[in-house]
Write an enzyme that holds these catalytic residues in place. Structure first.
Site, PDB file in Angstrom:
ATOM      1  CG  HIS A 283       8.330   0.683  -3.965  1.00  0.00           C
ATOM      2  ND1 HIS A 283       8.044   0.397  -2.641  1.00  0.00           N
ATOM      3  CD2 HIS A 283       9.354   1.585  -3.946  1.00  0.00           C
ATOM      4  CE1 HIS A 283       8.873   1.097  -1.866  1.00  0.00           C
ATOM      5  NE2 HIS A 283       9.673   1.815  -2.634  1.00  0.00           N
TER       6      HIS A 283
ATOM      7  CG  HIS B  57      12.737   2.402  -4.546  1.00  0.00           C
ATOM      8  ND1 HIS B  57      11.977   3.464  -4.115  1.00  0.00           N
ATOM      9  CD2 HIS B  57      13.161   2.700  -5.805  1.00  0.00           C
ATOM     10  CE1 HIS B  57      11.943   4.386  -5.080  1.00  0.00           C
ATOM     11  NE2 HIS B  57      12.653   3.942  -6.112  1.00  0.00           N
TER      12      HIS B  57
ATOM     13  CG  ASP C 211      14.157   0.587   0.774  1.00  0.00           C
ATOM     14  OD1 ASP C 211      14.048   0.638  -0.468  1.00  0.00           O
ATOM     15  OD2 ASP C 211      13.605   1.397   1.536  1.00  0.00           O
ATOM     16  CG  HIS C 212      10.350  -1.193  -0.029  1.00  0.00           C
ATOM     17  ND1 HIS C 212       9.379  -1.032   0.934  1.00  0.00           N
ATOM     18  CD2 HIS C 212      11.120  -0.073   0.000  1.00  0.00           C
ATOM     19  CE1 HIS C 212       9.534   0.147   1.494  1.00  0.00           C
ATOM     20  NE2 HIS C 212      10.584   0.750   0.957  1.00  0.00           N
TER      21      HIS C 212
ATOM     22  CG  HIS D 200       7.753   5.802  -3.633  1.00  0.00           C
ATOM     23  ND1 HIS D 200       8.303   6.758  -2.793  1.00  0.00           N
ATOM     24  CD2 HIS D 200       8.622   4.765  -3.639  1.00  0.00           C
ATOM     25  CE1 HIS D 200       9.450   6.298  -2.323  1.00  0.00           C
ATOM     26  NE2 HIS D 200       9.679   5.094  -2.823  1.00  0.00           N
TER      27      HIS D 200
ATOM     28  CG  ASP E 173       9.032   3.661   0.614  1.00  0.00           C
ATOM     29  OD1 ASP E 173       8.647   2.845   1.435  1.00  0.00           O
ATOM     30  OD2 ASP E 173      10.192   3.687   0.198  1.00  0.00           O
TER      31      ASP E 173
ATOM     32  CG  HIS F  70      10.690   3.773   4.731  1.00  0.00           C
ATOM     33  ND1 HIS F  70      11.243   4.874   4.138  1.00  0.00           N
ATOM     34  CD2 HIS F  70      10.950   2.745   3.903  1.00  0.00           C
ATOM     35  CE1 HIS F  70      11.813   4.534   2.984  1.00  0.00           C
ATOM     36  NE2 HIS F  70      11.643   3.236   2.833  1.00  0.00           N
TER      37      HIS F  70
HETATM   38 ZN   LIG Z   1      11.821   2.462   0.930  1.00  0.00          ZN
HETATM   39 ZN   LIG Z   2      10.912   3.514  -2.187  1.00  0.00          ZN
END
Ligand SMILES: [Zn+2]
Ligand SMILES: [Zn+2]
Length: 263
Positions: free
Chosen positions: A20, A22, A24-25, A100, A170, A228
């Site tokens: 996805h 976000h 951090d991904h 999510h 997530d 995570h």
């Molecule tokens: Zn994340």
């Molecule tokens: Zn996320």
């Protein structure tokens, strides 16, 4: 940077799956693509992810006036139901739709059934390649009239176990994923929070360690990896013991660690 640090050869990577959008991904993706370009990659790179990722990649390349010397093939993941996104002779990859707040997919990697192993001890000499292929497929050896000459088990040993790995990050606690990940060898499930922060987990579409363990138990997986974690947890042991109370075969994800699946 982490791939380089842990000596993963970038040239061995041909397929990248993004869950996805976000940061951090996927913020690392463009750095990886640029490094591949600098390392003179020429092989195609396949990227699978939310449809909007295509525009992000194209914009960054356009405004940085980057012209890749390899072909980047983008596969938009648009379906709200699980889909087969990759298959070769040894494995398949399906999506696991997650909950999510924004479009998000996990991925499940399944090894295909492996051929039976030829038993060199009992194998008569001069067997044709055609017959060896029959044996590996689990078939018996018969003569022209269909009479049995060798039973398959006389000349073969059982095939190796086929492993499976489900990556779920997530997501909020979601029992809909259970049938998709049932009996996997290894489940990675996010556990951003502990039960102390369950309300916060619901509000932010994340899970607690206990919830991850409940999913692992209900899906009858062999092993669970928690990951995570929120930065608020300096010590992760409480999260581990919370999960282990429900599902004993649980470990904490650690950067760079390899997990060997036993036969
Ligand atoms: Zn994340
Ligand atoms: Zn996320």
């Amino acid at each position: 940077m982490q791939l380089r640090k842990f000596n993963v050869k970038l040239n061995k990577i041909d397929h990248v799956m993004i869950s996805h959008l976000h940061g951090d991904h996927f913020f690392g993706l463009m750095g990886m693509i640029s490094t591949m370009h600098l390392f003179k990659r020429i092989k195609d790179l396949h990227v699978y992810g939310p449809p909007d990722l295509s525009e992000i990649i194209v914009s960054i390349l356009r405004y940085s006036k980057s012209y890749l010397n390899f072909k980047l093939v983008f596969h938009p993941l648009e379906s709200d139901t699980p889909e087969l996104i990759f298959e070769n002779e040894i494995l398949t990859v399906h999506t696991i739709p997650l909950t999510h707040g924004i479009r998000c997919n996990g991925f499940i990697f399944r090894e295909k059934p492996k051929p039976r192993k030829i038993n060199k001890e009992t194998m008569p000499e001069g067997f044709s390649l055609q017959n060896i292929a029959r044996l590996k497929m689990g078939l018996d050896i018969v003569d022209g009239e269909g009479n049995l000459i060798y039973k398959n088990e006389e000349l073969t040993l059982p095939e190796k176990v086929s492993f499976s790995y489900a990556y779920c990050s997530d997501t909020t606690y979601n029992e809909n994923i259970i049938p998709l990940i049932r009996n996997v060898s290894l489940l990675y499930h996010e556990s951003t929070f502990g039960t102390d922060m369950e309300q916060r987990a619901i509000e932010t579409y994340h899970s607690t360690a206990k919830q991850a363990a409940i999913i692992a138990q209900k899906a009858n997986v062999s092993k669970l990896i928690l990951g995570h974690f929120s930065v608020r947890y300096k010590d992760l042991e409480p999260l581990l013991s919370e999960a282990k109370g429900i599902f004993h075969e649980t470990i904490l994800a650690r950067e760079g660690e390899s997990i060997i699946l036993e036969h």
